[in-house]
Design an enzyme around this catalytic site. Structure first.
Site, PDB file in Angstrom:
ATOM      1  N   CYS A  31       0.846  -1.192   0.000  1.00 36.93           N
ATOM      2  CA  CYS A  31       0.000   0.000   0.000  1.00 36.93           C
ATOM      3  C   CYS A  31       0.882   1.242   0.000  1.00 36.93           C
ATOM      4  O   CYS A  31       2.055   1.195   0.370  1.00 36.93           O
ATOM      5  CB  CYS A  31      -0.913   0.004   1.215  1.00 36.93           C
ATOM      6  SG  CYS A  31      -2.042  -1.406   1.263  1.00 36.93           S
ATOM      7  N   TYR A 168      -4.330 -13.595  -4.409  1.00 31.97           N
ATOM      8  CA  TYR A 168      -4.007 -13.151  -3.055  1.00 31.97           C
ATOM      9  C   TYR A 168      -4.703 -14.025  -2.026  1.00 31.97           C
ATOM     10  O   TYR A 168      -5.923 -14.031  -1.914  1.00 31.97           O
ATOM     11  CB  TYR A 168      -4.437 -11.693  -2.914  1.00 31.97           C
ATOM     12  CG  TYR A 168      -3.942 -10.950  -1.699  1.00 31.97           C
ATOM     13  CD1 TYR A 168      -2.914 -11.437  -0.892  1.00 31.97           C
ATOM     14  CD2 TYR A 168      -4.504  -9.722  -1.362  1.00 31.97           C
ATOM     15  CE1 TYR A 168      -2.468 -10.730   0.202  1.00 31.97           C
ATOM     16  CE2 TYR A 168      -4.067  -8.999  -0.262  1.00 31.97           C
ATOM     17  CZ  TYR A 168      -3.050  -9.515   0.518  1.00 31.97           C
ATOM     18  OH  TYR A 168      -2.621  -8.800   1.611  1.00 31.97           O
ATOM     19  N   HIS A 171      -2.197 -12.607   4.545  1.00 33.85           N
ATOM     20  CA  HIS A 171      -2.458 -11.496   5.459  1.00 33.85           C
ATOM     21  C   HIS A 171      -3.842 -11.535   6.104  1.00 33.85           C
ATOM     22  O   HIS A 171      -4.271 -10.541   6.680  1.00 33.85           O
ATOM     23  CB  HIS A 171      -2.264 -10.148   4.741  1.00 33.85           C
ATOM     24  CG  HIS A 171      -0.862  -9.918   4.297  1.00 33.85           C
ATOM     25  ND1 HIS A 171      -0.542  -9.401   3.065  1.00 33.85           N
ATOM     26  CD2 HIS A 171       0.323 -10.143   4.918  1.00 33.85           C
ATOM     27  CE1 HIS A 171       0.773  -9.316   2.933  1.00 33.85           C
ATOM     28  NE2 HIS A 171       1.320  -9.763   4.046  1.00 33.85           N
ATOM     29  N   ASP A 264       3.698  -9.612   9.176  1.00 31.50           N
ATOM     30  CA  ASP A 264       4.520  -9.563   7.971  1.00 31.50           C
ATOM     31  C   ASP A 264       5.411  -8.329   7.951  1.00 31.50           C
ATOM     32  O   ASP A 264       6.525  -8.367   7.438  1.00 31.50           O
ATOM     33  CB  ASP A 264       3.597  -9.570   6.742  1.00 31.50           C
ATOM     34  CG  ASP A 264       4.349  -9.802   5.448  1.00 31.50           C
ATOM     35  OD1 ASP A 264       5.406 -10.446   5.480  1.00 31.50           O
ATOM     36  OD2 ASP A 264       3.867  -9.333   4.402  1.00 31.50           O
TER      37      ASP A 264
END
Length: 686
Positions: A31, A168, A171, A264
């Site tokens: 991001c 994806y 996370h 992470d």
């Protein structure tokens, strides 16, 4: 300079399905606070990474449908969004990189505030964020729709010239990951129960993405092999291992990590470089496909070791690629001393979470590549005959001197003490903040190579001495000091008793003056300093009470993903935490605390108080100079400005940025028109 042969392996090409990465450097999706609101700055920022040598440059997460979306990231709902992504791929391809996109449906993480659609998840439950929204249980139609939306998004991504499509499942953020996790998936149909069933959607999406675009695009899976939750989550020894055993040969590359995001991207305060290695080292034993992983790697020797040991095939990075977009090129060119090492402070994450263009403590050009035309490696040569005096060698002064020296100006840098670095050097001695030293060391190292920059230590200048230096521009970078008065966000006036001898500040603690206990730490700063003061004092054997007027410890660090670890550490150290209370009176033997909501007061016995509230600029020298305009003119000084904390106390990143801006604009007055470009939004037809 020639590349050290030891690092040749880092520059070998890597095949990712039908495409080839020119080296082993892979900027994983991250991001950036720009997303759909600032598409051109985002695109140019990614292009700079490719110019700097990153073979693969990925987007942030890209929402594929309005039923599982954020309100800030890029999106690919339909063909209307292709031009935004094409702008990014154009920038990346211009410099020989492969462009990757991370396709996302957020499941029970999607608040859908824009679309107002009810989110769906494997099993119905309240959504993750603190919004009063309950996700519904996905039915078979929802799952079929998701697969169709994902395939359509992959095809549209190819139309935008994407080279790599990322499925994806990491996370704890996406629908495939939610189906994998037993705590989210309570289904009894073919998508629930056994691991093979819970992995069914991930298998289907990989296969369908390969069928749709696999002839021209590499298909990558981003997967969390461990959630660090023990038996309650996906674990390396169970599901993580077994998912790889089931699906290991399906994608073209595995991008593996630990979930959630705060695991992470742990700050350097709580984890060293490469902390994930024990969790991901098994992956290559279960697949013949290349593997990439992150670890805040900046050392090329560590990178080579990872490859030689067979742990990874590519070096993944988010934060190090922000701190130094040219890290690969610098290794290839043998310029290791020029690398700006990531300090792991997560200011990039924090500002991105505020939906603002991200900042970086080490790299002040981050987010400014298009807006201001700032390049991380290039800067315009000098265009005046000015000579420059910088007073103060903290983060602002060091960056100003470095960048001015790069421009070719003759610079004198005067530091009042024997040690360069200012607050950076002081704070780097605090627990967990040793990486802060990179901010100082990079700049000191660069300045040492510049014959046009002179550095004077132990040189506390008076106004007369400044005027006698013979420089036409003066930047005052003398920093700021913590206030003992308690004035800050909560208090607009000094706290009664704050002038007592038992009141201390972080400056005292950093100078080694540890007060007698018991100690009350009053944190109205709400970033990292208050909690670190409590930690230092507790480790020194003091009984510590941490008081804050807000509801949690170090509240702003929720944005930097470390708040939970900070509060846990204080609890483990035995610190007594008193939230939602303000310190309102100080006596020699105790303090008065006032409830932030009811106004009720309580007394707390203590011998000492540490105030972590506001700061005051050390700007006396500036004001003395500015008042004597005639003397400035007589001395040939055309401008005196304040930079860094001396101008406005804030983060180290803000101080570095101000120093850099001064080097570029020489302290020009603030214009009426914004000194940066703005994205033009095309108005829709009414």
């Amino acid at each position: 300079m020639a590349r050290d042969p030891r690092y040749d392996v880092l520059f070998e090409p890597v095949q990712i399905g039908p495409v080839t990465a020119r080296n082993r450097f892979y900027q994983v999706p991250h991001c950036n606070g720009m997303g759909r609101a600032y598409p051109t700055p985002m695109a140019v920022m990614r292009g700079i990474k490719a110019e700097g040598g990153w073979a693969v440059v990925c987007t942030e997460q890209c929402d594929i449908h309005f039923s599982g979306a954020t309100t800030r990231e890029i999106r690919l709902w339909d063909a209307q969004d292709i031009p935004t992504l094409a702008r990014m791929t154009e920038q990346v391809h211009k410099h020989g990189g492969l462009a990757g996109i991370e396709l996302t449906h957020m499941g029970y993480y999607g608040s859908n505030l824009e679309s107002r659609e009810i989110p769906f998840a494997p099993s119905g439950k309240p959504i993750h964020y603190n919004n009063p929204i309950h996700a519904r249980t996905a039915d078979k139609t929802d799952i079929r729709n998701y697969r169709r939306w994902h395939r359509k998004a992959a095809l549209n991504a190819r139309k935008a010239s994407m080279d790599i499509i990322c499925v994806y499942a990491g996370h704890d953020l996406t629908l495939p990951m939610h189906l994998l996790a037993r705590r989210h998936n309570h289904r009894t149909d073919e998508y629930g129960g056994s691991l093979e069933n819970r992995a069914r959607l991930l298998r289907e999406v990989i296969e369908e993405t390969k069928e749709a675009v696999g002839d021209t695009c590499g298909v990558v899976v981003r997967f969390a092999v461990d959630e660090l939750l023990g038996e309650g989550g996906v674990t390396m020894g169970a599901e993580g291992h077994d998912v790889l055993a089931l699906l290991g040969e399906l994608p073209d590359l595995w991008d593996v990590n630990c979930a959630a995001w705060e695991n992470d991207s742990i700050t350097a305060r709580f984890a060293d470089e490469g902390f994930q290695e024990p969790y991901i080292s098994f992956v290559k034993k279960l697949t013949t496909k290349p593997v990439v992983a992150v670890g805040r790697y900046t050392s090329p020797d560590r990178m080579v070791s990872l490859i030689r040991k067979g742990i990874v095939d590519m070096i993944g990075a988010a934060r190090p690629s922000i701190a130094d977009p040219f890290l690969p090129n610098k290794i290839e060119e043998g310029r290791l001393e020029d690398i700006r090492e990531c300090i792991g402070c997560n200011i990039c994450v924090g500002t991105s979470n505020l939906t603002a263009p991200m900042r970086c403590t080490q790299n002040p050009t981050t987010g400014e590549e298009w807006r201001r035309g700032w390049h991380p490696e290039r800067i315009a040569p000098k265009d005046t005959e000015d000579t420059v005096l910088v007073v103060g060698a903290g983060p602002a002064g060091l960056e100003a001197a470095r960048a001015l020296g790069q421009r070719g100006y003759r610079v004198t840098l005067a530091e009042a003490t024997a040690e360069l670095g200012g607050r950076v050097s002081r704070e780097a001695r605090l627990p967990g903040l040793a990486t802060w030293n990179h901010v100082r060391d990079y700049r000191v190292g660069q300045i040492a190579k510049m014959p046009n920059v002179e550095v004077f230590r132990d040189s506390r200048l008076t106004a007369d001495q400044v005027r006698d230096m013979g420089c036409s521009l003066v930047a005052i970078a003398t920093g700021a000091s913590w206030l003992a008065s308690g004035i800050g966000r909560w208090h607009g006036f000094p706290i009664p008793g704050s002038d007592g001898a038992n009141v201390h500040t972080p400056d005292d603690i950093m100078a080694g003056r540890i007060p007698e206990g018991p100690v009350v730490v009053f944190d109205d700063d709400q970033y990292y300093m208050g909690s670190i003061m409590a930690e230092v004092l507790a480790k020194a054997g003091r009984a510590v009470t941490y008081v804050t007027p807000v509801s949690t410890v170090a509240a702003w660090t929720v944005l930097t993903l470390e708040q939970g670890r900070i509060q846990k550490r204080l609890i483990e150290l035995g610190v007594d935490i008193v939230p939602s209370h303000a310190l309102t009176r100080i006596a020699s033997d105790g303090v008065e605390l006032t409830c932030a909501f009811t106004g009720r007061t309580t007394q707390r016995a203590c011998r000492s108080v540490v105030m972590v509230t506001g700061m005051a600029p050390n700007d006396g020298l500036y004001h003395e100079l500015a008042r004597a305009k005639a003397k400035l003119a007589a001395a040939g000084i055309r401008r005196v400005v304040r930079i860094g904390d001396c101008y406005g106390p804030g983060t180290i990143a803000a101080a570095v940025w101000q120093g850099h801006r001064f080097a570029r604009d020489l302290g020009a007055p603030m214009p009426d028109k914004a000194p940066f470009k703005r994205e033009n939004v095309k108005l829709a037809a009414l």
